[in-house]
Scaffold this active site. Structure first.
Site, PDB file in Angstrom:
ATOM      1  N   LYS A  76       7.284   7.744   1.100  1.00  0.00           N
ATOM      2  CA  LYS A  76       6.383   6.604   0.946  1.00  0.00           C
ATOM      3  C   LYS A  76       7.134   5.446   0.339  1.00  0.00           C
ATOM      4  O   LYS A  76       7.904   5.623  -0.603  1.00  0.00           O
ATOM      5  CB  LYS A  76       5.237   7.033   0.005  1.00  0.00           C
ATOM      6  CG  LYS A  76       4.325   5.937  -0.441  1.00  0.00           C
ATOM      7  CD  LYS A  76       2.917   6.148   0.092  1.00  0.00           C
ATOM      8  CE  LYS A  76       2.049   4.914  -0.041  1.00  0.00           C
ATOM      9  NZ  LYS A  76       2.497   3.790   0.793  1.00  0.00           N
ATOM     10  N   LYS A 100      10.043   7.083  -8.710  1.00  0.00           N
ATOM     11  CA  LYS A 100       8.707   6.632  -9.150  1.00  0.00           C
ATOM     12  C   LYS A 100       7.657   7.698  -8.855  1.00  0.00           C
ATOM     13  O   LYS A 100       6.813   8.001  -9.691  1.00  0.00           O
ATOM     14  CB  LYS A 100       8.310   5.344  -8.419  1.00  0.00           C
ATOM     15  CG  LYS A 100       9.033   4.117  -8.922  1.00  0.00           C
ATOM     16  CD  LYS A 100       8.525   2.865  -8.220  1.00  0.00           C
ATOM     17  CE  LYS A 100       9.553   1.765  -8.358  1.00  0.00           C
ATOM     18  NZ  LYS A 100       9.127   0.489  -7.809  1.00  0.00           N
ATOM     19  N   LYS A 112      11.704   3.653   2.189  1.00  0.00           N
ATOM     20  CA  LYS A 112      11.731   2.191   2.092  1.00  0.00           C
ATOM     21  C   LYS A 112      12.166   1.606   3.419  1.00  0.00           C
ATOM     22  O   LYS A 112      12.921   2.237   4.160  1.00  0.00           O
ATOM     23  CB  LYS A 112      12.710   1.733   0.998  1.00  0.00           C
ATOM     24  CG  LYS A 112      12.400   0.360   0.454  1.00  0.00           C
ATOM     25  CD  LYS A 112      11.221   0.396  -0.499  1.00  0.00           C
ATOM     26  CE  LYS A 112      10.877  -0.945  -1.076  1.00  0.00           C
ATOM     27  NZ  LYS A 112       9.926  -0.808  -2.189  1.00  0.00           N
ATOM     28  N   THR A 196       0.585  -3.278  -9.272  1.00  0.00           N
ATOM     29  CA  THR A 196       1.911  -3.272  -9.900  1.00  0.00           C
ATOM     30  C   THR A 196       1.836  -4.002 -11.232  1.00  0.00           C
ATOM     31  O   THR A 196       2.309  -3.505 -12.266  1.00  0.00           O
ATOM     32  CB  THR A 196       2.948  -3.928  -8.965  1.00  0.00           C
ATOM     33  OG1 THR A 196       2.953  -3.199  -7.740  1.00  0.00           O
ATOM     34  CG2 THR A 196       4.338  -3.901  -9.570  1.00  0.00           C
ATOM     35  N   ASN A 227       3.763 -11.719  -6.164  1.00  0.00           N
ATOM     36  CA  ASN A 227       2.662 -10.771  -6.363  1.00  0.00           C
ATOM     37  C   ASN A 227       2.722 -10.170  -7.770  1.00  0.00           C
ATOM     38  O   ASN A 227       1.746 -10.224  -8.522  1.00  0.00           O
ATOM     39  CB  ASN A 227       2.744  -9.666  -5.296  1.00  0.00           C
ATOM     40  CG  ASN A 227       1.738  -8.567  -5.542  1.00  0.00           C
ATOM     41  OD1 ASN A 227       1.942  -7.713  -6.393  1.00  0.00           O
ATOM     42  ND2 ASN A 227       0.628  -8.584  -4.829  1.00  0.00           N
ATOM     43  N   SER A 354      -1.308   2.840  -4.205  1.00  0.00           N
ATOM     44  CA  SER A 354      -1.095   3.129  -2.782  1.00  0.00           C
ATOM     45  C   SER A 354      -1.471   4.583  -2.491  1.00  0.00           C
ATOM     46  O   SER A 354      -2.080   4.895  -1.462  1.00  0.00           O
ATOM     47  CB  SER A 354       0.374   2.916  -2.399  1.00  0.00           C
ATOM     48  OG  SER A 354       0.573   1.623  -1.912  1.00  0.00           O
TER      49      SER A 354
END
Ligand code: NAD
Length: 420
Positions: A76, A100, A112, A196, A227, A354
């Site tokens: 992911k 993470k 990624k 985030t 963001n 997510s």
């Protein structure tokens, strides 16, 4: 020459990540083979995407998708649209996603993606065509139980919507769990856009408690107003902190009395640019060295290095961006007793929500904003405490402690599967 080599090494985010993974695995007592497995993604796809431009010409864009380790579950991670995207960077980013996921205990490995392009110079329809072309090019290796993309630098919920639509057409069924960071009406989650920054805010609050700093009135400097940076500025302002400095790619703004955050949020463009509207600006280099309590790099990699680490005035540095501090700078900050909350922990709020979005898509039952925020709070506070305490007991900095937590689940899963 030696200095040049040293600088090149510092700027090589993949090499520095690998060196901390090695240290973490050594500390945990894993054999060399485990490092060999983890130092690179298990799968790396490079694609060439032909796109018809608005003027009738065809441009060929290069894209990447890296899948670091799928021993725990599907991979992911976001897709980045940026002119400086490289294969090495995408690889490093996929490794950080694995870490993470391990830190906040999600059933994922890291992935990624990136496309070498500059969305600031492309039209809306050109962006749509490159987004759809990318999905067609990588469709064989992605999917809701294989590898789940999400937004990253210069990509947003509109781009996720095009990608979802393209994937659903290829597979001939609607597949909302294929991608996260979608608009709410397409199965997005409440709280994803600000997740985030929410996670970073929780880390700042917890770190401030440890340092005995009251957030009310604390002076905060944030590099980047996209963001992550802009939502964070709002949350810090709402918590009573004084945001004395912010910046974007073109420069920074500074006011020791605190900037007017609501005004700046109102004037920023969709790429996180606001400083162009002001005549009196400072450089990003100056911004990082401003007098403040809390410094948050929330823009790009390699911003705090051995060049400026001795001049940082903050007592807490919280990395909202991926890879903003070099390993030498990490050591310097630690020696100066500056508490550094590493990227793999501080910016894990995005992948956590997510994950919540994917869970909601899979069960077809959606949560309220309060439910999402409550669950995120629990995950981030628990993860912060875990890593802070491990750093104390093992006498290591928080980055190494975070890597130790991050690799452990993946290493155990790889061992049980008989890979190592
Ligand atoms: P964004 O594209 O929305 O904003 C990036 C900001 O950084 C903009 O204000 C831009 O002007 C600024 N910037 C670009 N180049 C710069 C430079 N050379 N110097 C100073 N500022 C510069 O991106 P974002 O989503 O806010 O991501 C920022 C960082 O946070 C990245 O490292 C990203 O990987 C990381 N991150 C983001 C998320 C997320 O959910 N958005 C999650 C985890 C990590």
């Amino acid at each position: 020459m030696a200095e040049n080599n040293q600088q090149a090494e510092q700027l090589d985010v993949l090499a520095s990540t690998q060196s901390v993974i090695k240290q973490a695995l050594d500390k945990l007592g894993y054999p060399e083979e485990m490092y060999e497995l983890m130092k690179e993604p298990i799968r790396m796809l490079t694609v060439r995407i032909p796109v018809r431009m608005d003027d009738g010409s065809t441009r060929i864009f290069t894209g990447y998708r890296a899948q670091h380790n799928d021993s725990v579950g599907p991979t992911k991670g976001g897709v980045r649209f940026h002119p400086n995207v490289t294969e090495k960077e995408v690889k490093a980013l996929s490794i950080w996603m694995s870490l993470k996921a391990g830190i906040v205990d999600l059933p994922y490995g890291g992935g990624k993606g990136g496309i070498v392009c500059d969305p600031r110079e492309m039209s809306f329809r050109e962006l749509e065509r490159v987004s759809r072309g990318y999905v067609r090019a990588i469709s064989q290796i992605v999917g809701p139980t294989k590898d789940i993309p999400a937004p990253d630098v210069f990509t947003n919920s509109q781009i996720m919507a095009w990608m979802l639509d393209e994937y659903s057409r290829i597979r001939e069924f609607d597949s909302p769990g294929f991608i996260t960071g979608k608009p709410l009406v397409l199965g997005g989650s409440h709280g994803r856009e600000s997740a985030t920054a929410k996670g970073v805010t929780i880390c700042i609050r917890e770190a401030a408690k440890k340092k005995g700093i009251d957030l009310d009135g604390a002076r905060v400097v944030i590099q980047g107003f996209g963001n992550a940076g802009s939502f964070l500025a709002k949350f810090m302002h709402d918590a009573g902190a004084l945001v004395v400095g912010i910046s974007d790619a073109y420069g920074g703004l500074y006011d020791p009395e605190g900037l007017d955050i609501d005004y700046l949020l109102d004037r920023r463009d969709s790429f996180g640019t606001v400083t162009k509207l002001f005549r009196e600006t400072i450089s990003n280099e100056e911004l990082l060295e401003l007098d403040c309590d809390i410094l948050v790099p929330a823009a790009i990699e390699n911003q705090i290095t051995e060049r400026n680490a001795h001049n940082i005035k903050a007592s807490i540095v919280v990395e909202a961006a991926n890879g903003p501090t070099s390993m030498t700078a990490t050591r310097i900050l630690s020696e100066r007793d500056i508490l550094l909350v590493p990227d793999v922990l501080a910016s894990a709020g995005g992948v956590t929500v997510s994950y919540f979005e994917w869970v909601q898509n899979n069960q077809g039952y959606y949560w309220t904003e309060e439910e999402v925020e409550g669950k995120l709070e629990n995950v981030m506070v628990g993860s912060f405490e875990n890593i802070y305490n491990l750093a104390r007991t093992r006498k290591v900095d928080m980055r190494l402690a975070a890597y130790m937590v991050g690799v452990r689940k993946m290493a155990e899963a790889s061992r049980f599967r008989g890979w190592v």
